[in-house]
Motif scaffolding. Structure first.
Motif, PDB file in Angstrom:
ATOM      1  N   ILE A  40       0.823  -1.210   0.000  1.00 19.48           N
ATOM      2  CA  ILE A  40       0.000   0.000   0.000  1.00 19.48           C
ATOM      3  C   ILE A  40       0.858   1.261   0.000  1.00 19.48           C
ATOM      4  CG2 ILE A  40      -1.606   1.353   1.407  1.00 19.48           C
ATOM      5  CD1 ILE A  40      -3.051  -1.212   2.107  1.00 19.48           C
ATOM      6  N   ASP A  41       1.942   1.242   0.779  1.00 22.43           N
ATOM      7  CA  ASP A  41       2.859   2.378   0.814  1.00 22.43           C
ATOM      8  C   ASP A  41       3.713   2.347  -0.454  1.00 22.43           C
ATOM      9  OD1 ASP A  41       4.725   4.324   1.266  1.00 22.43           O
ATOM     10  OD2 ASP A  41       5.424   3.522   3.196  1.00 22.43           O
ATOM     11  N   ARG A  42       3.394   3.221  -1.387  1.00 25.74           N
ATOM     12  CA  ARG A  42       4.094   3.156  -2.676  1.00 25.74           C
ATOM     13  C   ARG A  42       5.565   3.526  -2.561  1.00 25.74           C
ATOM     14  NH1 ARG A  42       1.055   8.335  -5.475  1.00 25.74           N
ATOM     15  NH2 ARG A  42       2.410   9.949  -4.633  1.00 25.74           N
ATOM     16  N   SER A  43       5.963   4.193  -1.497  1.00 25.78           N
ATOM     17  CA  SER A  43       7.382   4.528  -1.320  1.00 25.78           C
ATOM     18  C   SER A  43       8.201   3.277  -1.013  1.00 25.78           C
ATOM     19  CB  SER A  43       7.561   5.558  -0.198  1.00 25.78           C
ATOM     20  OG  SER A  43       7.268   4.990   1.069  1.00 25.78           O
ATOM     21  N   ARG A  44       7.508   2.164  -0.721  1.00 26.27           N
ATOM     22  CA  ARG A  44       8.188   0.894  -0.444  1.00 26.27           C
ATOM     23  C   ARG A  44       7.825  -0.158  -1.489  1.00 26.27           C
ATOM     24  NH1 ARG A  44       5.962  -0.823   4.870  1.00 26.27           N
ATOM     25  NH2 ARG A  44       7.481  -2.509   4.666  1.00 26.27           N
ATOM     26  N   ARG A  45       7.129   0.243  -2.522  1.00 22.50           N
ATOM     27  CA  ARG A  45       6.641  -0.701  -3.528  1.00 22.50           C
ATOM     28  C   ARG A  45       7.744  -1.049  -4.526  1.00 22.50           C
ATOM     29  NH1 ARG A  45       1.475   1.536  -6.115  1.00 22.50           N
ATOM     30  NH2 ARG A  45       0.825   1.290  -3.937  1.00 22.50           N
ATOM     31  N   LEU A  46       7.948  -2.342  -4.741  1.00 20.25           N
ATOM     32  CA  LEU A  46       8.947  -2.790  -5.708  1.00 20.25           C
ATOM     33  C   LEU A  46       8.624  -2.200  -7.081  1.00 20.25           C
ATOM     34  CD1 LEU A  46      11.383  -4.681  -6.207  1.00 20.25           C
ATOM     35  CD2 LEU A  46       9.729  -6.468  -6.832  1.00 20.25           C
ATOM     36  N   GLY A  47       9.657  -1.718  -7.760  1.00 19.31           N
ATOM     37  CA  GLY A  47       9.471  -1.047  -9.048  1.00 19.31           C
ATOM     38  C   GLY A  47       9.447   0.453  -8.896  1.00 19.31           C
ATOM     39  N   ASN A  48       8.942   0.905  -7.728  1.00 20.78           N
ATOM     40  CA  ASN A  48       8.857   2.342  -7.471  1.00 20.78           C
ATOM     41  C   ASN A  48       9.926   2.808  -6.498  1.00 20.78           C
ATOM     42  OD1 ASN A  48       7.300   4.804  -7.988  1.00 20.78           O
ATOM     43  ND2 ASN A  48       6.770   4.728  -5.808  1.00 20.78           N
ATOM     44  N   ILE A  49      10.688   1.850  -5.957  1.00 17.85           N
ATOM     45  CA  ILE A  49      11.755   2.218  -5.034  1.00 17.85           C
ATOM     46  C   ILE A  49      13.050   2.429  -5.821  1.00 17.85           C
ATOM     47  CG2 ILE A  49      10.736   1.055  -3.046  1.00 17.85           C
ATOM     48  CD1 ILE A  49      12.457  -1.362  -3.634  1.00 17.85           C
ATOM     49  N   SER A  50      14.094   2.854  -5.124  1.00 14.99           N
ATOM     50  CA  SER A  50      15.386   3.086  -5.763  1.00 14.99           C
ATOM     51  C   SER A  50      15.821   1.857  -6.548  1.00 14.99           C
ATOM     52  CB  SER A  50      16.435   3.403  -4.688  1.00 14.99           C
ATOM     53  OG  SER A  50      17.713   3.545  -5.270  1.00 14.99           O
ATOM     54  N   GLY A  51      16.267   2.096  -7.777  1.00 13.43           N
ATOM     55  CA  GLY A  51      16.661   0.995  -8.639  1.00 13.43           C
ATOM     56  C   GLY A  51      15.609   0.663  -9.673  1.00 13.43           C
ATOM     57  N   GLY A  52      14.376   1.093  -9.436  1.00 12.36           N
ATOM     58  CA  GLY A  52      13.309   0.959 -10.423  1.00 12.36           C
ATOM     59  C   GLY A  52      13.136  -0.452 -10.949  1.00 12.36           C
ATOM     60  N   ALA A  53      13.010  -0.562 -12.266  1.00 13.99           N
ATOM     61  CA  ALA A  53      12.789  -1.864 -12.892  1.00 13.99           C
ATOM     62  C   ALA A  53      13.987  -2.792 -12.705  1.00 13.99           C
ATOM     63  CB  ALA A  53      12.485  -1.684 -14.379  1.00 13.99           C
ATOM     64  N   GLY A  54      15.154  -2.220 -12.523  1.00 15.80           N
ATOM     65  CA  GLY A  54      16.338  -3.051 -12.295  1.00 15.80           C
ATOM     66  C   GLY A  54      16.191  -3.911 -11.051  1.00 15.80           C
ATOM     67  N   ARG A  55      15.585  -3.354 -10.002  1.00 16.03           N
ATOM     68  CA  ARG A  55      15.345  -4.121  -8.780  1.00 16.03           C
ATOM     69  C   ARG A  55      14.331  -5.228  -9.034  1.00 16.03           C
ATOM     70  NH1 ARG A  55      16.529  -1.083  -3.990  1.00 16.03           N
ATOM     71  NH2 ARG A  55      15.471  -2.684  -2.738  1.00 16.03           N
ATOM     72  N   VAL A  56      13.341  -4.946  -9.881  1.00 20.25           N
ATOM     73  CA  VAL A  56      12.345  -5.963 -10.227  1.00 20.25           C
ATOM     74  C   VAL A  56      13.024  -7.127 -10.946  1.00 20.25           C
ATOM     75  CG1 VAL A  56      10.241  -6.451 -11.528  1.00 20.25           C
ATOM     76  CG2 VAL A  56      10.513  -4.230 -10.402  1.00 20.25           C
ATOM     77  N   LYS A  57      13.856  -6.816 -11.925  1.00 22.41           N
ATOM     78  CA  LYS A  57      14.541  -7.858 -12.691  1.00 22.41           C
ATOM     79  C   LYS A  57      15.433  -8.727 -11.806  1.00 22.41           C
ATOM     80  CE  LYS A  57      14.959  -5.269 -17.055  1.00 22.41           C
ATOM     81  NZ  LYS A  57      15.947  -4.644 -17.973  1.00 22.41           N
ATOM     82  N   ALA A  58      15.968  -8.134 -10.741  1.00 24.15           N
ATOM     83  CA  ALA A  58      16.892  -8.857  -9.858  1.00 24.15           C
ATOM     84  C   ALA A  58      16.165  -9.706  -8.816  1.00 24.15           C
ATOM     85  CB  ALA A  58      17.818  -7.867  -9.156  1.00 24.15           C
ATOM     86  N   HIS A  59      14.846  -9.626  -8.771  1.00 21.00           N
ATOM     87  CA  HIS A  59      14.091 -10.389  -7.770  1.00 21.00           C
ATOM     88  C   HIS A  59      14.229 -11.894  -8.048  1.00 21.00           C
ATOM     89  CE1 HIS A  59      10.694 -12.020  -5.496  1.00 21.00           C
ATOM     90  NE2 HIS A  59      10.739 -10.913  -4.777  1.00 21.00           N
ATOM     91  N   PRO A  60      14.306 -12.704  -6.989  1.00 19.74           N
ATOM     92  CA  PRO A  60      14.462 -14.158  -7.177  1.00 19.74           C
ATOM     93  C   PRO A  60      13.384 -14.804  -8.050  1.00 19.74           C
ATOM     94  CG  PRO A  60      14.895 -13.570  -4.892  1.00 19.74           C
ATOM     95  CD  PRO A  60      14.410 -12.325  -5.565  1.00 19.74           C
TER      96      PRO A  60
END
Length: 378
Positions: free
Chosen positions: A298-318
């Motif tokens: 719910i807190d978008r400041s902690r939402r994957l994809g919207n946090i630092s690193g953007g889509a790169g963090r999503v791609k790195a998810h297990p």
């Protein structure tokens, strides 16, 4: 089928993916044949084959050049397109002028991405607006999900990964374009089984100010996929697309969305008040559960994809472990489901719809004087 809400209008049936735009059949590695860029088109330049889908103010038809003479089912090299037709009177009445303008502008800017339907041309006549798009013959992912009931994790991962590449492109390489209507009905399959994101009717270029995404306040989207910040109407950004991806992965794996009720208001209450709960059956991996919860925060400041690193963090998810992102973007392997396409203009993967009866409100000279200025880009 889900409903779509927009502006302050009552909820209306969503324009499904097959109704929105499509991808021309072409050989792997080759581009669809572009229409002449300097030519001005008119409706009589095309022959309508059949309707692919209808919405509140739009209809999408499979068309071919009027000059074509070989029967479509015998023409292995047929030029076919999806023609989206919007009635000006309905666009005005439903207060969709801005959405239509955004749709055309965004489609023009993103043309050429391997997983987005390609805008070939746009034009208008006295009563209607037209978008000429590549024809995507495989139909909606919604239809395949309905057929198979749910996807196994490998299939869900493949489609989710292609969507990640689309969102990365829209959000980070197109200056903050929010798609805002991610759902199975708006995902088409091309002849090789790859995703084509369709129906950009709610897409909007938000941009950035002081390195922060600009917020917008329009209530639009589909109830089951709306992010909490849209429901609260406190302003939303491209982060809504990552929330929707979490909902989409959940639906891919289970066959249904995590929040559902016949009454949209009850869906909204569930979204803002309840966490995502996973069923015992089918079994869902810890990695899948984690990425869904990371998107549906719910807190978008902690939402994957919207946090630092953007889509790169999503791609790195297990959950995406083992995905070769370069190969995926290059379409080096076919998708997990190959649609049964027999010839370029084959439309068997789309439902049948009644053809246009020609009825509707008249676009009067008074309306033309007032509103034609908004449709000059077509």
């Amino acid at each position: 089928m889900a409903v779509t809400v927009a502006e302050t209008q009552p909820a209306t049936p969503a324009l499904s993916a097959g109704m929105a735009s499509s991808h021309q059949l072409h050989q792997p590695g080759s581009a669809p044949k572009p229409l002449p860029p300097t030519r001005t088109f008119k409706p009589s330049d095309f022959t309508r084959v059949r309707t692919l889908g209808t919405g509140t103010f739009a209809r999408v038809c499979l068309v071919r050049p009027a000059s074509a003479t070989v029967p479509l089912e015998e023409d292995k090299n047929a030029e076919v397109y999806a023609l989206k037709i919007l009635k000006k009177t309905e666009v005005i009445k439903l207060k969709q002028i801005d959405h239509v303008r955004h749709e055309r502008a965004v489609l023009a800017d993103v043309a050429g991405h391997p997983f987005i339907t390609n805008l070939q041309a746009s034009f208008s006549d006295r009563d209607r607006l037209y978008l000429v798009l590549d024809y995507v013959p495989g139909g909606e992912i919604f239809s395949y999900l309905r057929k198979y009931r749910r996807f196994d994790e490998q299939v869900a991962r493949f489609y989710a990964a292609e969507i990640v590449l689309v969102l990365e492109y829209l959000h980070e390489k197109q200056g903050g374009v929010a798609y805002r209507d991610l759902k199975p009905e708006n995902l088409l399959l091309d002849k090789d089984g790859h995703i084509k994101l369709a129906d950009f009717g709610f897409a909007k270029r938000l941009g950035y100010k002081d390195d922060r995404p600009v917020e917008t306040y329009t209530l639009c989207g589909t109830p089951e996929y709306l992010a909490p910040e849209v429901i609260h109407n406190k302003g939303h950004t491209t982060a809504v697309d990552w929330w929707a991806l979490g909902i989409l992965i959940y639906e891919f794996l289970t066959g249904y969305p995590p929040f559902w009720h016949q009454n949209p208001i009850e869906i909204y209450k569930q979204i803002v008040e309840k966490p995502v709960v996973f069923p015992q059956e089918p079994q869902i991996s810890d990695e899948a559960k984690d990425i869904i919860k990371s998107f549906c925060t719910i807190d978008r400041s902690r939402r994957l994809g919207n946090i630092s690193g953007g889509a790169g963090r999503v791609k790195a998810h297990p959950f995406f472990h083992g995905v070769n992102w370069e190969d995926l973007l290059s379409r080096r392997q076919p998708g997990p489901i190959i649609p049964p396409i027999r010839y370029p203009g084959d439309a068997q993967c789309f439902d049948m719809y009644p053809e246009d009866d020609g009825k509707g409100d008249v676009y009067t000279a008074e309306l033309a004087n007032k509103y034609d200025q908004y449709f000059e880009d077509f």
